[in-house]
Design an enzyme around this catalytic site. Structure first.
Site, PDB file in Angstrom:
ATOM      1  N   GLU A 195       0.818  -1.205   0.000  1.00 40.42           N
ATOM      2  CA  GLU A 195       0.000   0.000   0.000  1.00 40.42           C
ATOM      3  C   GLU A 195       0.858   1.263   0.000  1.00 40.42           C
ATOM      4  OE1 GLU A 195      -3.042   0.364  -0.634  1.00 40.42           O
ATOM      5  OE2 GLU A 195      -3.602  -1.744  -0.598  1.00 40.42           O
ATOM      6  N   TYR A 253      -5.775   6.740   4.407  1.00 46.54           N
ATOM      7  CA  TYR A 253      -5.988   5.746   3.352  1.00 46.54           C
ATOM      8  C   TYR A 253      -5.245   4.446   3.665  1.00 46.54           C
ATOM      9  CZ  TYR A 253      -5.212   2.894  -0.625  1.00 46.54           C
ATOM     10  OH  TYR A 253      -5.109   1.776  -1.426  1.00 46.54           O
ATOM     11  N   ASP A 262      -9.288   5.710  -2.460  1.00 46.28           N
ATOM     12  CA  ASP A 262      -8.156   6.311  -3.154  1.00 46.28           C
ATOM     13  C   ASP A 262      -8.692   7.102  -4.335  1.00 46.28           C
ATOM     14  OD1 ASP A 262      -8.897   4.394  -5.006  1.00 46.28           O
ATOM     15  OD2 ASP A 262      -6.881   3.555  -5.240  1.00 46.28           O
TER      16      ASP A 262
END
Length: 314
Positions: free
Chosen positions: A52, A135, A153
């Protein structure tokens, strides 16, 4: 009526008498989802966290080889935390935005110190890790621990803006309203919700793309509010892609490449040779120092953090 109730009403009104939005996207995802290594169970929470961070503003094809090399060398947070931060920057290579390497190193150290080396599964604990934002924390909670969290996102924001709200693209920054909208689209079951979060991202990345969206292959095209409205263009200012050639980013990258390829500190003359405009070069070097990506190593020398004990070249 509070903001969340208003969002819930808007989503419910959009989907009345139809199967849930997530069902259509999940059915599509089951047929076309990419087989990415961080989606496999063996990747574990650490593999998901690394992916990520690496995937931020970086295409999958560039991330894949670096992610695999990173996990081979540092299969858990403790392995990374045991090495100097400069090694993380060196291993990052040319992936771009190298401060992310420092953030991963800082997060690994905090995971070892606070959580015994195991990536925490609580959202609040993930958010408390250095360098881990909203996020990333939500993505790890959803994808690594199969929890029900809105993961938004740029791809998800664009998908929901078009399909639900009927606009060409969402705002530049994720808001609480965006999180509430996506959360109301998620199934109630946590495991299914986690899979839906991945499916939303996949649809936005592969089909509902920013330019020339592939609407013919979209599973929600028949009820997409943006298509039904005639695909109106964005009413905001055009977002121009950032340039690279000649920018401070390019100079920083060249300076960092010299430090990364060296076994230890390098003399300033080697850095001077990579860019012939001294004012911009000095500004870029100061930026690397301020960001912790480089350190002063003796008179006239510079190094990656952790390389300062090596002898300067004569």
């Amino acid at each position: 009526m509070d903001g969340n109730q208003g969002v819930a009403g808007a989503v419910a009104g959009w989907a009345v008498d139809e199967r849930p939005f997530a069902d259509d996207v999940l059915e599509w995802y089951g047929l076309v989802a990419r087989d990415l290594p961080w989606r496999r169970p063996e990747a574990g929470p650490w593999g998901v966290l690394v992916s990520e961070v690496m995937l931020q503003q970086t295409p999958v094809n560039r991330v894949l080889p670096v992610w695999e090399s990173w996990l081979t060398r540092w299969p858990d947070p403790a392995a990374l935390a045991a090495e100097p931060a400069g090694e993380a920057v060196r291993m990052w290579g040319r992936l771009g935005y190298p401060r992310r390497a420092l953030r991963l190193h800082q997060a690994a150290a905090a995971i070892v110190e606070r959580h015994g080396g195991a990536v925490p599964d609580r959202l609040d604990d993930l958010l408390a890790l250095p360098g881990i934002g909203t996020y990333t924390a939500r993505a790890v909670a959803a994808f690594a621990f199969r929890q029900r969290h809105a993961v938004v996102d740029v791809n998800v924001r664009r998908l929901v803006a078009r399909a639900v709200e009927g606009t060409a693209e969402g705002p530049a920054a994720v808001s609480r309203r965006d999180l509430a909208t996506v959360e109301n689209l998620l199934p109630a079951d946590p495991e299914t919700a986690a899979r839906a979060s991945a499916a939303f991202m996949e649809l936005g990345a592969l089909v509902c793309v920013a330019r020339a969206p592939r609407c013919a292959g979209c599973p929600v095209r028949e009820r997409c509010a943006w298509l039904l409205a005639g695909s109106p263009p964005s009413d905001g200012p055009a977002r121009r892609p950032q340039g690279y050639a000649g920018t401070d980013r390019q100079v920083r990258g060249r300076l960092l490449a010299v430090l990364r390829d060296a076994d230890g500190p390098v003399d300033a003359e080697l850095l001077d040779a990579v860019w012939d405009e001294p004012v911009q070069r000095d500004r870029a070097l100061r930026g690397l120092l301020d960001d912790g990506l480089a350190v002063v190593a003796g008179p006239g020398g510079y190094a990656l953090p952790g390389d300062v004990t090596a002898r300067l070249p004569v």
